[in-house]
Design an enzyme around this catalytic site. Structure first.
Site, PDB file in Angstrom:
ATOM      1  N   LYS A  49       0.846  -1.202   0.000  1.00  0.00           N
ATOM      2  CA  LYS A  49       0.000   0.000   0.000  1.00  0.00           C
ATOM      3  C   LYS A  49       0.874   1.242   0.000  1.00  0.00           C
ATOM      4  CE  LYS A  49       0.864   1.237   4.477  1.00  0.00           C
ATOM      5  NZ  LYS A  49       1.551   2.491   4.887  1.00  0.00           N
TER       6      LYS A  49
ATOM      7  N   ASP B 116      -2.879  -1.909  10.686  1.00  0.00           N
ATOM      8  CA  ASP B 116      -2.997  -1.790   9.233  1.00  0.00           C
ATOM      9  C   ASP B 116      -3.591  -3.020   8.561  1.00  0.00           C
ATOM     10  OD1 ASP B 116      -1.977   0.759   9.145  1.00  0.00           O
ATOM     11  OD2 ASP B 116       0.050   0.145   8.599  1.00  0.00           O
TER      12      ASP B 116
END
Length: 277
Positions: free
Chosen positions: A9, A125
């Site tokens: 990401k 996350d």
């Protein structure tokens, strides 16, 4: 055997607030998954879980331990093929954990609906990789909201030779009394990002203070690319926006003498999935 793709990401924007009483920093972040993936190979095992990996400290085994509190999962034999660089702000470890959670649901008696709750127990996350695409992350990472997809651009991602500790960067941010990063000029943003939240990384001033070489690296890369260079997470991976994948790939190659690793990548509109290749 089933192979799960675990994507990296980028924090396209990362706005940080002062720490709460428990020490965690509330944040608001526009996050985008990209086509740079680890691969987790999974098949039924015997006796107990077996994980083959070059990484001693990863979240896969923790994810399996946590998800078994939500349902029955048989022993699994897993092999982790790492492609995403570690400690670069790309979220590879969290994505690997998300892949383990999805595999547990596929191989065991665990509801997919329970995976976000399990993910939040594993790491802040992890949840975002269950969804992927373009996401607004808030709280301390537990709130994940899909938003209008970013589109019509690719990114060049480059990682310098040195590293940074997330803990050290946040501690320096606190010591510096919470500085803000500089906004990326609107004219340098892809059109699909121009009407969003402020596009900046508030951890950048602290990261530069911890490791001055980061400033030199970003300036050198920007000089070659002729455009803004951004930091993802607490670093050290940096990225720039380009119109096409070919342009992003050429940009990464042009600074290969400055970076230990880099590549041009496309945006990914989903998170962890089982792959047949």
């Amino acid at each position: 055997m089933t192979i799960y793709e675990a994507p990296a990401k980028l924090n396209l924007s990362l706005l940080v607030s002062p720490p709460r009483s428990d020490g965690y920093h509330p944040l608001a972040s526009l996050v985008q998954t990209i086509e740079w993936c680890d691969r987790l190979e999974v098949e039924a095992g015997e006796g107990r879980d077996q994980l083959e990996s070059d990484i001693d400290d990863n979240l896969v085994t923790r994810a399996l331990a946590v998800v078994r509190e939500f349902g029955s999962v048989p022993p699994l034999a897993l092999s982790l093929d790492k492609e995403i660089p570690e400690a670069a702000g790309l979220g590879g470890g969290s994505s690997d954990a998300a892949a383990a959670l999805v595999a547990a649901a596929d191989f065991g008696d665990v509801s997919r609906d329970s995976l976000p709750a399990a993910a939040s127990r594993v790491g802040a996350d992890v949840s975002l990789f269950l969804t992927g695409g373009t996401l607004l992350i808030s709280g301390i990472g537990e709130s994940v909201e899909p938003v209008r997809p970013a589109s019509a651009f690719s990114v060049a991602v480059v990682i310098p030779e040195f590293g940074l500790s997330t803990k050290d960067v946040y501690a320096r941010w606190d010591r510096l009394e919470g500085p803000q990063g500089d906004d990326v000029p609107v004219g340098l943003l892809p059109p699909s990002l121009r009407d969003r939240m402020p596009m900046r990384n508030d951890l950048l001033p602290a990261a530069l203070d911890v490791e001055p070489l980061l400033g030199d690296f970003m300036a050198d890369v920007s000089g070659v690319w002729g455009t803004a260079v951004c930091l993802t997470g607490s670093g050290t991976a940096c990225f720039g926006y380009f119109a096409t994948l070919d342009e992003a790939t050429d940009a990464a190659s042009a600074v290969s003498h400055l970076a230990r690793e880099g590549r041009g990548v496309e945006l990914r509109d989903h998170g962890v999935i089982a792959s047949d290749h």
